[in-house]
Design an enzyme around this catalytic site. Structure first.
Site, PDB file in Angstrom:
ATOM      1  N   LYS A  59      15.987  21.287 -12.416  1.00  0.00           N
ATOM      2  CA  LYS A  59      15.316  20.000 -12.633  1.00  0.00           C
ATOM      3  C   LYS A  59      16.168  18.945 -13.312  1.00  0.00           C
ATOM      4  CE  LYS A  59      11.061  19.495 -12.483  1.00  0.00           C
ATOM      5  NZ  LYS A  59      10.421  18.522 -11.609  1.00  0.00           N
ATOM      6  N   SER A  71      14.478  20.755 -17.527  1.00  0.00           N
ATOM      7  CA  SER A  71      13.269  21.541 -17.760  1.00  0.00           C
ATOM      8  C   SER A  71      13.644  22.811 -18.512  1.00  0.00           C
ATOM      9  CB  SER A  71      12.640  21.893 -16.409  1.00  0.00           C
ATOM     10  OG  SER A  71      11.854  23.064 -16.526  1.00  0.00           O
ATOM     11  N   HIS A  96       0.825  -1.218   0.000  1.00  0.00           N
ATOM     12  CA  HIS A  96       0.000   0.000   0.000  1.00  0.00           C
ATOM     13  C   HIS A  96       0.855   1.262   0.000  1.00  0.00           C
ATOM     14  CE1 HIS A  96      -3.355  -2.662   1.357  1.00  0.00           C
ATOM     15  NE2 HIS A  96      -2.386  -3.236   2.045  1.00  0.00           N
ATOM     16  N   GLU A 153       9.530   7.503 -17.343  1.00  0.00           N
ATOM     17  CA  GLU A 153       8.132   7.912 -17.527  1.00  0.00           C
ATOM     18  C   GLU A 153       7.618   7.548 -18.921  1.00  0.00           C
ATOM     19  OE1 GLU A 153       7.833  11.863 -14.713  1.00  0.00           O
ATOM     20  OE2 GLU A 153       8.822  12.028 -16.630  1.00  0.00           O
TER      21      GLU A 153
END
Ligand code: ARG
Length: 460
Positions: free
Chosen positions: A282, A276, A155, A289
């Protein structure tokens, strides 16, 4: 004039010409198409349907076309519809009317089924190679991190301490199953449909087995309708590929989480991260992803082909031309993902200290405290209840189970002795889980040995 133009009085509408042509994408099958035709021509000659001399001229012509296509010297024509008729047209232009004998005893329906099987067979082999490389990298990482303690989760809440090796080896099991499924798909795929004709076989005395043998098939299809209608092999590849992508996606999801500032379990190499355009600080895990995102494409390919096939009466229907782009897209996507995930994993840095620190917090040793009591004769359910209360008490005080004093423990139950602190030490908790499949370093090391062996046996 179309190769099938005889019964037509008018020409195809220009819109239809473009609409139904598949050459823009099925030219990718040119090699398989030509190899299939070479085998067919050789067999036509050997059984005497055409002369040996004619067969040789067909074969020479076909081989020349293959060379020219590979050298980029051939321009395909939309008007010739698909790869099959483009090759046949080129052949006749080059070697004259003997080229028109190639299609004897054959239909594009069994021809395209053959081409797709040959194509997918070699792409399954390529996928196998990429998967093997990924597995080797996972084995190497696991061997390095047998004693890299980390928290395991359920979880997304800390559950029990394990090791990074144990976690990586979970993915090894998934990818080994994927490899097994690929192998199984290949087995059912590797049957030649040539000789099924349009749908009712042929009256020519074709030697189907000879063609199958030359093309490396294990046998021939046993029903001519099924031979031209079956796309199970493509569906199996897409289903297997979807499961494989789901595994890659879950792994990438974890890599994304672990590389956050909040976790800092791993750092991705700069080569596999991107920045970025506005936020100078970043460093984003875009590769992971994107693999997660591309999983959706492959599911889409599977669902598209299942849907294309679901309402088709036997035998061939033009709907089936839509099979190829799904298969090509899935092949490209799966292979690109495998190709990039392997070095991304190989180059990532594992922050052992942060992981080990994480393994300690969050009462990950609570089960071991309950087990300690159960080993001393307390019924497990009672031990669970008491430890639950101890956890509540400790969490209110902001301390871990190992920080509560022995006298405090003994007040709660006389069975607690000084050895409890050893039993709830994180390292001990992991090392004691020696059960087959468990996280103890020796068990995982054995798991790696066994799994390496499984891989060796699976490879072909
Ligand atoms: N281009 C077709 C396909 O990809 C080849 C088979 C065509 N057969 C036919 N009867 N129209 O499926």
């Amino acid at each position: 004039m179309k190769l099938w133009g005889g019964r037509f009085e008018k020409t195809t509408d220009v819109l239809v010409e473009d609409f139904h042509s598949s050459i823009s994408f099925d030219q990718r099958l040119h090699k398989q198409d030509i190899l299939g035709s070479v085998a067919h021509a050789r067999m036509l000659g050997s059984v005497g349907v055409i002369s040996e001399e004619e067969a040789n001229r067909l074969i020479e012509g076909l081989e020349g076309i293959l060379q020219d296509i590979q050298a980029g010297k051939v321009e395909f024509e939309i008007g010739a519809e698909d790869i099959h008729m483009n090759v046949e047209k080129l052949l006749t232009e080059r070697i004259g009317s003997v080229g028109k004998k190639l299609h004897t005893g054959r239909s594009r329906n069994d021809q395209v089924a053959l081409d797709l099987r040959l194509y997918l067979r070699s792409e399954i082999d390529e996928t196998k190679n990429l998967l093997e490389k990924l597995l080797q990298t996972l084995f190497n990482i696991s061997e390095e991190h047998l004693e890299t303690w980390m928290p395991g989760y359920t979880h997304m809440q800390k559950a029990q301490p394990i090791t990074f090796a144990h976690h990586m080896m979970a993915y090894v099991q998934m990818f080994l199953r994927d490899l097994d499924r690929l192998k199984d798909t290949r087995k059912r795929l590797n049957i030649s449909p040539l000789g099924s004709g349009a749908m009712a076989g042929t009256t020519f005395p074709l030697d189907r087995e000879k063609v199958a043998l030359e093309l490396g098939f294990d046998g021939v299809t046993l029903n001519s309708l099924d031979g031209v209608s079956d796309r199970d092999f493509a569906l199996e590849f897409l289903a297997t590929g979807s499961i494989l992508m789901m595994h890659l996606s879950r792994m990438c999801e974890e890599l994304v989480i672990w590389s956050t500032g909040e976790f800092q379990f791993i750092s991705m190499d700069d080569g596999y991260s991107t920045g970025s355009s506005i936020m100078p600080q970043k460093k984003n895990p875009d590769v992971a992803e994107l693999v997660r995102g591309k999983t959706g494409r492959v599911y889409g390919d599977l669902v598209a082909l299942l849907t294309i096939m679901k309402g088709l009466p036997l035998a061939y229907n033009k709907d089936m031309q839509e099979d190829k782009e799904q298969v090509f897209d899935a092949v490209d996507t799966i292979q690109k993902c495998l190709l990039v995930v392997e070095p991304m994993l190989r180059t990532m840095v594992v922050n052992r200290e942060v992981m080990a620190c994480g393994a300690k917090g969050g009462f990950t040793n609570a089960t071991d405290l309950a087990d300690y009591m159960a080993k001393k004769g307390v019924p497990f359910r009672e031990a669970h209840e008491l430890v639950g209360r101890i956890v509540l008490h400790c969490s209110k005080k902001g301390i871990g189970l190992e920080e509560l004093g022995l006298s405090d423990y003994q007040e709660l139950s006389p069975i607690f002795e000084a050895d409890l602190f050893e039993a709830i030490g994180i390292e001990y908790c992991v090392r004691a889980r020696k059960i087959t499949g468990g996280p103890s370093p020796e068990t995982v090391a054995e798991g790696i040995r066994v799994s390496r062996d499984v891989l060796e046996k699976l490879l072909w």
